[in-house]
Enzyme design. Structure first.
Site, short mmCIF file in Angstrom:
data_model
loop_
_atom_site.label_atom_id
_atom_site.label_comp_id
_atom_site.label_asym_id
_atom_site.label_seq_id
_atom_site.Cartn_x
_atom_site.Cartn_y
_atom_site.Cartn_z
N CYS A 1 0.84 -1.18 0.00
CA CYS A 1 0.00 0.00 0.00
C CYS A 1 0.89 1.25 0.00
O CYS A 1 1.96 1.25 0.59
CB CYS A 1 -0.94 0.09 1.19
SG CYS A 1 -2.04 -1.30 1.36
N ARG B 1 3.84 -0.46 -4.84
CA ARG B 1 3.60 -0.89 -3.47
C ARG B 1 2.29 -1.69 -3.32
O ARG B 1 2.00 -2.23 -2.25
CB ARG B 1 3.54 0.32 -2.53
CG ARG B 1 4.80 1.13 -2.51
CD ARG B 1 4.67 2.30 -1.58
NE ARG B 1 4.59 1.86 -0.20
CZ ARG B 1 5.64 1.61 0.57
NH1 ARG B 1 6.85 1.79 0.11
NH2 ARG B 1 5.47 1.21 1.80
N TRP C 1 -2.72 -2.93 -1.50
CA TRP C 1 -2.44 -4.37 -1.61
C TRP C 1 -3.24 -4.99 -0.47
O TRP C 1 -2.91 -4.81 0.71
CB TRP C 1 -0.94 -4.65 -1.44
CG TRP C 1 -0.58 -6.08 -1.68
CD1 TRP C 1 -0.31 -6.68 -2.88
CD2 TRP C 1 -0.45 -7.12 -0.69
NE1 TRP C 1 -0.02 -8.02 -2.69
CE2 TRP C 1 -0.11 -8.31 -1.36
CE3 TRP C 1 -0.60 -7.16 0.69
CZ2 TRP C 1 0.10 -9.53 -0.70
CZ3 TRP C 1 -0.40 -8.37 1.36
CH2 TRP C 1 -0.05 -9.53 0.65
N ASN D 1 -1.69 2.61 5.50
CA ASN D 1 -0.81 1.53 5.03
C ASN D 1 -0.34 0.79 6.27
O ASN D 1 0.18 1.40 7.20
CB ASN D 1 0.38 2.15 4.28
CG ASN D 1 1.52 1.17 4.10
OD1 ASN D 1 1.31 -0.02 3.99
ND2 ASN D 1 2.73 1.69 4.06
N GLY D 2 -0.57 -0.53 6.30
CA GLY D 2 -0.14 -1.32 7.46
C GLY D 2 -1.24 -2.27 7.89
O GLY D 2 -2.21 -2.48 7.16
N GLU E 1 16.75 -18.76 -7.39
CA GLU E 1 16.37 -17.40 -7.80
C GLU E 1 15.73 -17.41 -9.20
O GLU E 1 14.75 -16.71 -9.45
CB GLU E 1 17.60 -16.49 -7.76
CG GLU E 1 17.39 -15.07 -8.28
CD GLU E 1 16.29 -14.29 -7.59
OE1 GLU E 1 15.77 -14.72 -6.55
OE2 GLU E 1 15.91 -13.24 -8.14
N LYS F 1 11.98 -16.09 -10.07
CA LYS F 1 11.73 -15.08 -11.11
C LYS F 1 10.65 -15.56 -12.06
O LYS F 1 9.71 -14.86 -12.38
CB LYS F 1 13.04 -14.85 -11.87
CG LYS F 1 13.54 -13.52 -12.19
CD LYS F 1 13.76 -12.49 -11.16
CE LYS F 1 13.10 -12.57 -9.87
NZ LYS F 1 13.53 -11.84 -8.76
N GLU G 1 7.07 -15.89 -10.36
CA GLU G 1 6.37 -14.68 -9.93
C GLU G 1 5.86 -13.84 -11.10
O GLU G 1 4.85 -13.16 -10.95
CB GLU G 1 7.18 -13.85 -8.94
CG GLU G 1 8.37 -13.13 -9.50
CD GLU G 1 9.13 -12.34 -8.41
OE1 GLU G 1 8.53 -11.91 -7.43
OE2 GLU G 1 10.34 -12.17 -8.58
N HIS H 1 16.08 -38.30 -4.98
CA HIS H 1 15.48 -38.60 -3.68
C HIS H 1 14.00 -38.23 -3.63
O HIS H 1 13.41 -38.19 -2.56
CB HIS H 1 16.26 -37.88 -2.58
CG HIS H 1 17.69 -38.31 -2.51
ND1 HIS H 1 18.06 -39.57 -2.09
CD2 HIS H 1 18.84 -37.68 -2.87
CE1 HIS H 1 19.39 -39.68 -2.17
NE2 HIS H 1 19.87 -38.55 -2.66
N LYS I 1 5.75 -4.66 -4.36
CA LYS I 1 7.21 -4.53 -4.30
C LYS I 1 7.74 -4.51 -2.88
O LYS I 1 8.73 -5.14 -2.56
CB LYS I 1 7.60 -3.24 -5.02
CG LYS I 1 9.09 -2.97 -5.08
CD LYS I 1 9.75 -3.86 -6.09
CE LYS I 1 11.23 -3.66 -6.20
NZ LYS I 1 11.86 -4.84 -6.83
O1 M6R Z 1 12.90 -5.50 -0.23
P1 M6R Z 1 13.36 -6.86 0.11
O2 M6R Z 1 14.60 -7.27 -0.58
O3 M6R Z 1 13.48 -7.08 1.61
O4 M6R Z 1 12.20 -7.81 -0.38
C1 M6R Z 1 12.22 -9.18 -0.14
C2 M6R Z 1 11.27 -9.91 -1.06
O5 M6R Z 1 9.96 -9.51 -0.83
C3 M6R Z 1 11.62 -9.67 -2.53
O6 M6R Z 1 12.92 -10.04 -2.83
C4 M6R Z 1 10.66 -10.50 -3.42
O7 M6R Z 1 10.93 -11.84 -3.25
C5 M6R Z 1 10.77 -10.07 -4.89
N1 M6R Z 1 9.47 -9.97 -5.47
C6 M6R Z 1 11.50 -11.06 -5.72
O8 M6R Z 1 11.56 -10.71 -7.06
#
Ligand code: M6R
Length: 600
Positions: A2, A27, A73, A99-100, A477, A481, A484, A500, A595
């Site tokens: 948010c 956000r 969000w 926000n929160g 990673e 990527k 998501e 396994h 984000k």
């Molecule tokens: O701002 P941060 O690095 O603490 O955020 C952590 C995760 O929320 C962030 O890396 C998230 O996994 C991304 N969407 C990955 O692309």
């Protein structure tokens, strides 16, 4: 999660709020709203969906020079028109954006608001109803707001308007970020300076449990106890061009392309006057005092932490544990006698990491934050900070922040090794420069990456990433990527672990992206590829010059093995980007995500 904005001045508030929300859309983007005030009272516009949908909803004829806005969000209540902010009190005298998460909202409703009928399913509405209740009992707005804030448990950044007070926006924060921006005959409020750079670069940082009265001419900050606080503004060091997409179709592609420059910038930023890589002496001292390092992070930053452990252990010979933030805080392992905590976070605002930081500070342990955002909560609250110098990262999927995290972790490890009198056996600065060139070769090879995405991922419902050693962590990673942004079920596995259990998932045509950059396990991972191929998998081997084979789909230029992740992640980012693009996904704003994850 948010984003909130506020404006009080002389210009058209609607446009300033909408522009600000567009910049905060990273956000959260499931619904949005603004409330503007003029002589006719407060008018609320809100809409499910993106800021563009809200823009279409806003009546351009309503003239107003004061207002607040929100992009959401959803946490409490589905994303719809009713649950979108702003929320209003029963009589509509008070309007807020928040926000929160208000953790005790049920209790507050039960204890104070029996008989008040709620319009939404949000925790936020409880806050505005409480303010109205206390105000109706004879308190001033400031008093009613303060009394309400004192009852709240959880996180908040709030902006409040009172229909009976045209000249004021009240704001407060606890754990969620919030800034006040200063201007000539106007002042603004924003979750992130980026939102208001269009009107000012002068901002005042707000601290938890402060209440701020924002008027056109002045800003007054108080503690909840009523004491006045003076705080100097700072100049936001963000270049407008850093936050524009320019000619790129997506921020993600722009940010992928920026990676060679980011690595070079980091080298410069961490050079001392003798042009040697250096880290502040206090940070090195803290590392030397520690008998064990605990890296705590989430998502992509956690994946960077896994590689950081290898750097710190292999180069600086310091034992390291890496933990997922949301697990660590509530299931803390037995700690060593002299731990140093390292928080890795692009945003510096991640609530899961922050709750760990609060706990370890309570225990009296030192903490270092590695972040992209100077002045962020995790940076302010830790003892030491190392900056990533990656420039604003706007796409939800993290790319350049990850490579920056690896580069900074490698520098930290090499400099710590040197401080201990250890010889790491190579020139890190030179090797990072070579890696930057190798990244450039990847970003220049987009057509090939797009072909790989088409060939392997166009119709698949799943995809596996395998690797050993550092390649395993990069595979994690790569899988994150891909899932998501393209919503393909993607998982990363240690190559040797497949037999396994996981190998049961391999079917005819299952894409398996295998990373083979580590010489010591090169034959092992190729053996694992044979195992999946024997069961019908469609393998895509990404290897490195020096130990490549004819069967490899992509051969990366040779770089130092420890830095291979900085390079090998780039094709995975690009392949994910094109897979998402081909599937018609919203690359920069994938579904259900945001984000900056400021809720636990
Ligand atoms: O701002 P941060 O690095 O603490 O955020 C952590 C995760 O929320 C962030 O890396 C998230 O996994 C991304 N969407 C990955 O692309």
């Amino acid at each position: 999660m948010c984003g909130i904005v506020g404006y009080i001045g002389e210009q058209d508030a609607k446009e300033i709020l909408l522009k600000g929300l567009e910049r905060l859309e990273y956000r959260g983007y499931d619904s949005a709203g603004i409330a503007v005030r003029n002589s006719a009272g407060i008018t609320v516009f809100k809409e499910k969906g993106r800021i563009a949908d809200l823009r279409a909803e806003v009546n351009g004829d309503v003239e107003a020079v004061t207002g607040i806005g929100h992009t959401r969000w959803a946490t409490h209540g589905v994303p719809n028109h009713v649950n979108a902010h702003p929320h209003q009190s029963v009589t509509e005298r008070f309007t807020i954006v928040h926000n929160g998460v208000i953790e005790n909202y049920h209790h507050l409703q039960r204890d104070y608001l029996q008989g008040v009928s709620m319009k939404s399913d949000t925790d936020t509405e409880i806050v505005v109803q409480l303010i109205e209740k206390f105000s109706s009992e004879g308190l001033t707005t400031k008093e009613a707001f303060t009394k309400t804030l004192e009852l709240l448990k959880g996180s908040y950044a709030i902006a409040l308007m009172d229909a009976e007070e045209a000249q004021t926006i009240y704001v407060a924060k606890n754990k969620s970020p919030l800034l006040v921006g200063l201007g000539e005959n106007f002042n603004v409020v924003a979750s992130d300076a980026m939102a208001m750079l269009q009107v000012t670069d002068q901002f005042v940082e707000l601290m938890d449990k402060e209440i701020v009265i924002v008027r056109k001419e002045n800003v007054d900050i108080y503690t909840l106890g009523g004491d006045r606080i003076d705080r100097d503004p700072f100049t936001a060091q963000i270049d407008m061009s850093d936050i524009e997409k320019g000619t790129y179709p997506h921020y993600m592609l722009k940010e992928i392309d920026e990676q060679p420059a980011v690595v070079r910038k980091i080298i410069q930023a961490y050079q001392n006057e003798q042009d040697e890589l250096a880290i502040e002496p206090e940070v090195l001292e803290a590392l030397q005092q520690a008998d064990r390092l605990y890296i705590v992070a989430a998502g992509t930053s956690y994946h960077a932490g896994l590689i950081g452990k290898e750097y710190l252990e292999k180069l600086a010979k310091i034992p390291v544990e890496v933990h997922i933030a949301s697990e660590f805080g509530y299931n803390m392992p037995l700690l060593s006698e002299r731990p140093l905590f390292i928080f890795i976070s692009q945003s510096g605002e991640t609530a899961d990491s922050r709750q760990v930081l609060v706990k370890v500070k309570d225990l009296g342990h030192p903490a270092l934050t590695i972040t992209n955002v100077a002045g962020s909560t995790l940076s302010r609250e830790a003892d030491y900070t190392l900056l990533l110098h990656a420039g604003p990262e706007i796409a939800v999927a993290s790319t350049k922040a990850y490579t920056a995290q690896l580069a900074v972790l490698s520098i930290l490890s090499a400099v710590a090794a040197k401080a201990k009198g250890l010889d790491i056996g190579f020139d890190l600065e030179q090797e990072l420069s070579i890696a930057a060139n190798a990244i450039q070769a990847q970003v220049d090879d987009k057509e090939n990456m797009e072909n790989i995405a088409r060939e392997y991922l166009e119709t698949t419902r799943n995809c596996f990433f395998i690797g050993r050693n550092l390649d395993y962590y990069v595979g994690l990673e790569g899988a994150l990527k891909l899932k998501e942004i393209s919503y393909i079920q993607a998982e990363g596995f240690a190559g040797g672990e497949l037999k396994h259990g996981t190998i049961a998932l391999i079917e005819e045509g299952t894409p398996v992206i295998a990373l083979a950059t580590q010489e010591a396990v090169n034959l092992n991972i190729r053996g694992n590829v044979k195992e999946v191929v024997a069961r019908g998998a469609n393998p895509c081997i990404i290897s490195m010059a020096g130990h490549a084979e004819d069967e490899d789909r992509l051969v990366l230029p040779a770089v130092h093995e420890l830095l291979a992740p900085i390079v090998s992640v780039v094709p995975l980012q690009l392949i994910s980007y094109y897979a998402a693009l081909h599937r018609g996904c919203d690359v920069d704003k994938p579904r259900n995500l945001a984000k900056s994850v400021t809720v636990e």
